[in-house]
Design a protein around this motif. Structure first.
Motif, PDB file in Angstrom:
ATOM      1  N   PHE A 198      19.350 -17.815  11.683  1.00  0.00           N
ATOM      2  CA  PHE A 198      18.235 -16.873  11.669  1.00  0.00           C
ATOM      3  C   PHE A 198      18.748 -15.492  11.289  1.00  0.00           C
ATOM      4  N   PRO A 199      18.153 -14.837  10.275  1.00  0.00           N
ATOM      5  CA  PRO A 199      18.774 -13.646   9.693  1.00  0.00           C
ATOM      6  C   PRO A 199      18.799 -12.407  10.569  1.00  0.00           C
ATOM      7  N   VAL A 200      17.916 -12.274  11.535  1.00  0.00           N
ATOM      8  CA  VAL A 200      17.859 -11.031  12.311  1.00  0.00           C
ATOM      9  C   VAL A 200      19.077 -10.865  13.200  1.00  0.00           C
ATOM     10  N   ASN A 201      19.397 -11.888  13.983  1.00  0.00           N
ATOM     11  CA  ASN A 201      20.520 -11.766  14.930  1.00  0.00           C
ATOM     12  C   ASN A 201      21.713 -12.627  14.561  1.00  0.00           C
ATOM     13  N   ARG A 202      21.540 -13.549  13.605  1.00  0.00           N
ATOM     14  CA  ARG A 202      22.649 -14.395  13.125  1.00  0.00           C
ATOM     15  C   ARG A 202      23.414 -15.032  14.289  1.00  0.00           C
ATOM     16  N   GLY A 203      22.673 -15.473  15.289  1.00  0.00           N
ATOM     17  CA  GLY A 203      23.262 -16.175  16.423  1.00  0.00           C
ATOM     18  C   GLY A 203      23.560 -15.316  17.628  1.00  0.00           C
ATOM     19  N   ALA A 204      23.736 -14.026  17.434  1.00  0.00           N
ATOM     20  CA  ALA A 204      24.088 -13.145  18.556  1.00  0.00           C
ATOM     21  C   ALA A 204      22.920 -13.021  19.526  1.00  0.00           C
ATOM     22  N   GLU A 239      23.051 -20.965  20.291  1.00  0.00           N
ATOM     23  CA  GLU A 239      22.966 -20.011  19.191  1.00  0.00           C
ATOM     24  C   GLU A 239      22.268 -20.626  17.986  1.00  0.00           C
ATOM     25  N   ARG A 240      21.471 -19.796  17.330  1.00  0.00           N
ATOM     26  CA  ARG A 240      20.786 -20.196  16.100  1.00  0.00           C
ATOM     27  C   ARG A 240      21.314 -19.291  14.984  1.00  0.00           C
ATOM     28  N   TYR A 293      12.042 -11.476  24.825  1.00  0.00           N
ATOM     29  CA  TYR A 293      12.122 -10.070  25.222  1.00  0.00           C
ATOM     30  C   TYR A 293      11.839  -9.089  24.089  1.00  0.00           C
ATOM     31  N   CYS A 294      12.818  -8.372  23.570  1.00  0.00           N
ATOM     32  CA  CYS A 294      12.564  -7.192  22.740  1.00  0.00           C
ATOM     33  C   CYS A 294      12.059  -7.532  21.349  1.00  0.00           C
ATOM     34  N   ALA A 295      11.802  -6.476  20.564  1.00  0.00           N
ATOM     35  CA  ALA A 295      11.165  -6.616  19.257  1.00  0.00           C
ATOM     36  C   ALA A 295      12.086  -7.144  18.174  1.00  0.00           C
ATOM     37  N   LEU A 296      13.366  -7.348  18.463  1.00  0.00           N
ATOM     38  CA  LEU A 296      14.197  -8.071  17.506  1.00  0.00           C
ATOM     39  C   LEU A 296      13.698  -9.497  17.345  1.00  0.00           C
ATOM     40  N   GLN A 297      13.197 -10.082  18.453  1.00  0.00           N
ATOM     41  CA  GLN A 297      12.774 -11.479  18.472  1.00  0.00           C
ATOM     42  C   GLN A 297      13.886 -12.379  17.922  1.00  0.00           C
ATOM     43  N   CYS A 298      15.059 -12.249  18.526  1.00  0.00           N
ATOM     44  CA  CYS A 298      16.235 -12.990  18.082  1.00  0.00           C
ATOM     45  C   CYS A 298      15.965 -14.494  18.047  1.00  0.00           C
ATOM     46  N   GLY A 299      16.494 -15.129  17.018  1.00  0.00           N
ATOM     47  CA  GLY A 299      16.390 -16.568  16.936  1.00  0.00           C
ATOM     48  C   GLY A 299      17.328 -17.243  17.924  1.00  0.00           C
ATOM     49  N   MET A 300      16.857 -18.322  18.529  1.00  0.00           N
ATOM     50  CA  MET A 300      17.675 -19.124  19.440  1.00  0.00           C
ATOM     51  C   MET A 300      17.176 -20.562  19.376  1.00  0.00           C
ATOM     52  N   THR A 301      17.958 -21.453  19.912  1.00  0.00           N
ATOM     53  CA  THR A 301      17.556 -22.856  20.017  1.00  0.00           C
ATOM     54  C   THR A 301      17.597 -23.258  21.481  1.00  0.00           C
ATOM     55  N   LEU A 302      16.587 -23.994  21.924  1.00  0.00           N
ATOM     56  CA  LEU A 302      16.577 -24.518  23.289  1.00  0.00           C
ATOM     57  C   LEU A 302      16.971 -25.990  23.269  1.00  0.00           C
ATOM     58  N   ARG A 303      17.887 -26.330  24.155  1.00  0.00           N
ATOM     59  CA  ARG A 303      18.418 -27.696  24.235  1.00  0.00           C
ATOM     60  C   ARG A 303      18.135 -28.252  25.633  1.00  0.00           C
ATOM     61  N   ARG A 307      20.287 -14.886  26.673  1.00  0.00           N
ATOM     62  CA  ARG A 307      21.044 -16.058  27.116  1.00  0.00           C
ATOM     63  C   ARG A 307      20.497 -16.632  28.413  1.00  0.00           C
ATOM     64  N   THR A 308      19.999 -15.763  29.295  1.00  0.00           N
ATOM     65  CA  THR A 308      19.532 -16.216  30.610  1.00  0.00           C
ATOM     66  C   THR A 308      18.020 -16.393  30.677  1.00  0.00           C
ATOM     67  N   ALA A 309      17.321 -16.248  29.540  1.00  0.00           N
ATOM     68  CA  ALA A 309      15.859 -16.300  29.552  1.00  0.00           C
ATOM     69  C   ALA A 309      15.296 -17.573  30.190  1.00  0.00           C
ATOM     70  N   PRO A 310      15.915 -18.755  30.001  1.00  0.00           N
ATOM     71  CA  PRO A 310      15.340 -19.957  30.617  1.00  0.00           C
ATOM     72  C   PRO A 310      15.292 -19.922  32.140  1.00  0.00           C
ATOM     73  N   ALA A 311      16.067 -19.041  32.777  1.00  0.00           N
ATOM     74  CA  ALA A 311      16.078 -19.004  34.246  1.00  0.00           C
ATOM     75  C   ALA A 311      14.693 -18.724  34.816  1.00  0.00           C
ATOM     76  N   VAL A 312      13.880 -17.939  34.088  1.00  0.00           N
ATOM     77  CA  VAL A 312      12.558 -17.586  34.596  1.00  0.00           C
ATOM     78  C   VAL A 312      11.579 -18.749  34.444  1.00  0.00           C
ATOM     79  N   LEU A 313      11.963 -19.782  33.704  1.00  0.00           N
ATOM     80  CA  LEU A 313      11.115 -20.967  33.594  1.00  0.00           C
ATOM     81  C   LEU A 313      11.118 -21.789  34.876  1.00  0.00           C
ATOM     82  N   SER A 314      12.087 -21.565  35.720  1.00  0.00           N
ATOM     83  CA  SER A 314      12.217 -22.340  36.949  1.00  0.00           C
ATOM     84  C   SER A 314      11.047 -22.092  37.894  1.00  0.00           C
ATOM     85  N   SER A 315      10.546 -23.159  38.474  1.00  0.00           N
ATOM     86  CA  SER A 315       9.442 -23.034  39.436  1.00  0.00           C
ATOM     87  C   SER A 315       9.843 -22.250  40.673  1.00  0.00           C
TER      88      SER A 315
END
Length: 739
Positions: free
Chosen positions: A37-43, A33-34, A11-21, A49-57
């Motif tokens: 990563f210095p920009v969001n430090r896990g937050a 949480e990642r 989503y936004c221009a922060l480009q927060c770090g995350m890990t996909l499991r 948090r819900t971004a993977p939902a749009v991956l669903s067919s």
């Protein structure tokens, strides 16, 4: 995917770090949480948090669609048929009406690789000048003001980590508590460290509630406010004369306009009292250091470039630029709003933030592409002007990563223009409102299904890694451009491998203002991103003809030695050494020819459309925390829809009383361009003469049915943030603003 993958939010221009499991038996992955990563430090916010939902067919496109010529219905089709229809239509349009009858509309969410290749596709495969993107609606006014004052446009000239360490921040027209929640911690830490926060917004937002001082000007008067505050700086003897003399030019011309905006006059224009103006100036100037950060509020106006310029003048006059922990910055909105405008999908630019009208720039990029510089078309129309020309001069359009039916100003008119086209093709993740109008719809991969780079609001180039496999019927945008280019007679020069495209981008950007030539995928992965400009050894030719090496890059923009690398961190880079990137700009010199920042003389002028007896209330627009941009993706996430199910009209209790509407009852808002209806949200946190609507929804609650497409003369930014409206209760009773 059988391992955890470090990546970034879509989503936004922060480009927060995350890990996909991976999740056993589940159709999508889960976010972890990642913290490193210095920009969001896990937050992460709810959207991340819900971004993977749009991956669903179940919620996204999984195969091409073509419109049945008889029934008019979009029907499933194979890729060969879909690409063939598009190529045939583009070829026929060019033959009948010329190359510029074909348009391309891109997006600020596209990776650097996609944005780069889209610009190349338009200018080489199609030969059209008619390309622009929705980032024109994001921060083009700030970009233009950056260029005028500093000679270089990067949203933030310093990393976010500097914000908590400065003395005072003035946040103008930005609500990060809702638009980029993980960034709010920087302002919380600022205050915890003893720094001050001033928020300027016509609404008392969640961000304004955190401020030491909140100023609530009438929408469209930010320019007068900045001039009034600078007037006080001069009148009170707070001008940093040493800095102005040593590191700037143009002050005397700018000063004349400033002194014509005395505080009492500014109070009448803005509604902000003189004592509040004085308090803000004292708070900022008494601090040892300071920053002014703007966002869409002052920028999305028909005078947005001058408004941002006035705030830059304020920083320069107080010596709060080109120094550690001080400066002017812009909080970029879209995920790749920064990188998306640097590499060629903007109407007037070539890769590396080069000007399309610069002969040296054209020669360099044409050499990388293996084409004749004279074959490159000139500048085209800006975003709204391109949309307004649909069905007229522009007869066919390819849209990638944008939904202008919801996001464009005067959206009802834009929707009609799209419907008037001879041919419309849309490549998107979901069947957006714009895609629903198309003749051909192409399903493309999403953030977690592909690898590519993004450039966040700090100028930090990041690597988003492929973590999951896309559905079988889905292809990447790079594959789409490769396939179309081949059908149009350009079988070479449009790679499908993102790293191969990035290697070409490195060469095309080398020597330009946005120089990425020293950045590689390996460096990004090892260093949590690399800040541009970052020159390096120019990679070998990767243009259309491998045997034809383009000319060595000619410097057509300011490299880091002209921008002032952070000498405390980077030092002077020895010959042959790897450049470390440039986290902090302008500490030694600005990116102008003489190294001085330029004051630009500006003066206040009213909005393009003022209130009157028929339209007596001011409308301003913005976002809510649960949704992103046109909502095409977030409106498909159940959790986010539950939090924010639809549009609303925020209005003051006194205005609600005058029109006879209660909380939750329908309110009709009418402008000279259209009408929108949404439930009332009554709050004393907004000015009595102003109403607010979020712009994430289509249908009768579409805020952009109302907004004014009046354009800034420099940036061509539409005036989203202020227009005159009439406000009525559901039964049609109307009321003026009053007191």
């Amino acid at each position: 995917m059988d391992t955890e993958t470090p990546t970034h939010c879509p989503y936004c221009a922060l480009q927060c770090g995350m890990t996909l499991r991976p999740v056993a038996g589940a159709p999508v992955a889960e976010v972890v949480e990642r913290t490193g990563f210095p920009v969001n430090r896990g937050a992460l916010c709810g959207k991340g948090r819900t971004a993977p939902a749009v991956l669903s067919s179940a919620v996204r496109l999984t195969g091409p669609l073509v419109r049945n010529a008889v029934s008019g219905v979009l029907e499933p089709a194979g890729w060969d048929e879909a690409l063939g229809r598009i190529a045939d239509a583009l070829r026929a349009t060019r033959a009948a009406h010329g190359a510029d009858a074909v348009g391309v509309f891109g997006g600020g969410s596209l990776t650097n690789e996609k944005a780069y290749l889209l610009g190349k596709f338009a200018r080489v495969a199609l030969g059209t000048s008619q390309i622009d993107y929705n980032g024109r609606f994001c921060m083009s006014s700030a970009a233009a003001a950056h260029q005028r004052a500093f000679g270089l446009d990067r949203g933030l000239p310093f990393p976010l980590e500097d914000i908590p360490r400065t003395g005072c921040v003035i946040l103008v027209g930005s609500n990060p508590a809702e638009t980029m929640p993980p960034a709010l911690r920087y302002f919380t830490e600022l205050r915890a460290n003893g720094g001050k926060l001033i928020v300027i917004d016509p609404r008392r937002t969640r961000t304004a509630e955190q401020a030491d001082l909140h100023l609530a000007p009438r929408p469209g008067t930010d320019l007068a406010l900045a001039l009034g505050m600078l007037h006080l700086v001069v009148a009170q003897g707070r001008l940093d004369e040493e800095f102005v003399a040593a590191r700037t030019s143009g002050w005397e011309d700018a000063r004349a306009g400033v002194m014509a905006h005395w505080p009492e006059q500014v109070e009448r224009i803005t509604g902000v009292s003189v004592p509040q103006l004085r308090e803000a100036v004292a708070m900022f100037c008494d601090a040892d250091s300071g920053m002014v950060l703007t966002a869409r509020g002052p920028e999305q106006q028909a005078k947005g470039t001058d408004t941002v310029g006035a705030w830059i003048n304020f920083c320069l006059a107080t010596g709060r630029a080109g120094r550690p922990l001080s400066g002017y910055g812009c909080l970029t909105g879209q995920g790749n709003g920064q990188g998306g405008r640097e590499h060629g999908q903007k109407a007037d630019q070539l890769p590396g933030y080069r000007k399309l009208t610069d002969p040296a720039a054209r020669q360099h990029v044409a050499g990388v592409w293996g084409v004749d510089p004279d074959a490159l078309p000139g500048p085209g129309r800006s975003a709204y002007e391109l949309l307004d020309a649909l069905g007229g001069d522009v007869r066919a359009l390819l849209v990638m990563g944008s939904n202008p039916v919801v996001s464009a100003p005067r959206a009802g008119h834009v929707e009609e223009r799209l419907k008037s086209l001879d041919f419309l093709a849309v490549a998107d993740v979901v069947l957006s409102e714009t895609a629903a109008l198309a003749d051909v719809v192409l399903p493309v991969t999403q953030w977690a299904e592909e690898t590519g780079t993004m450039t966040n609001l700090e100028g930090r180039v990041l690597l988003r890694r492929k973590a999951v496999t896309a559905p079988e019927g889905v292809r990447s945008d790079l594959e789409v451009m490769h396939g179309l280019a081949a059908l149009l007679g350009h079988g070479k020069g449009f790679p499908t491998d993102p790293e191969e495209v990035f290697e070409e981008l490195r060469r095309a950007s080398a020597g330009g203002a946005a120089d990425y030539s020293g950045i590689t995928y390996a460096r990004i992965a090892a260093e949590d991103g690399v800040f541009w400009p970052c020159p390096g050894e120019v990679p070998g030719s990767v243009g259309p003809d491998p045997e034809k090496a383009g000319p060595e890059p000619e410097k057509t923009g300011p490299g880091p030695e002209r921008c002032g690398p952070d000498t405390a961190e980077a030092g002077q880079v020895p010959a042959g050494a790897v450049h470390p990137g440039t986290p902090r700009l302008f500490l030694d010199r600005f990116a102008t020819e003489d190294g001085r920042a330029r004051f630009v003389a500006v003066t206040h002028r009213p909005p393009a459309e003022e209130t009157d007896e028929v339209y007596p209330v001011v409308l301003t627009t913005g976002r809510v925390v649960a949704h992103y941009q046109s909502g095409a993706q977030t409106r498909r996430v159940a959790e986010l829809n539950a939090a924010a199910p639809g549009s609303f009209v925020e209005l003051h209790p006194r205005l609600a009383e005058r029109i006879g509407v209660a909380e939750g009852e329908p309110v009709a808002v009418t402008s000279r361009r259209g009408r929108a209806v949404a439930p009332a949200r009554i709050t004393a946190s907004i000015r009595q003469d102003t109403v607010f609507m979020p712009f994430h929804w289509a249908g009768e609650g579409r805020a952009n049915s109302l907004t004014n497409p009046a354009l800034d003369p420099v940036s061509r930014m539409p005036e989203f943030k202020v227009c005159a409206v009439r406000v009525e209760a559901g039964d049609g009773r109307s009321a003026g603003a009053g007191d």
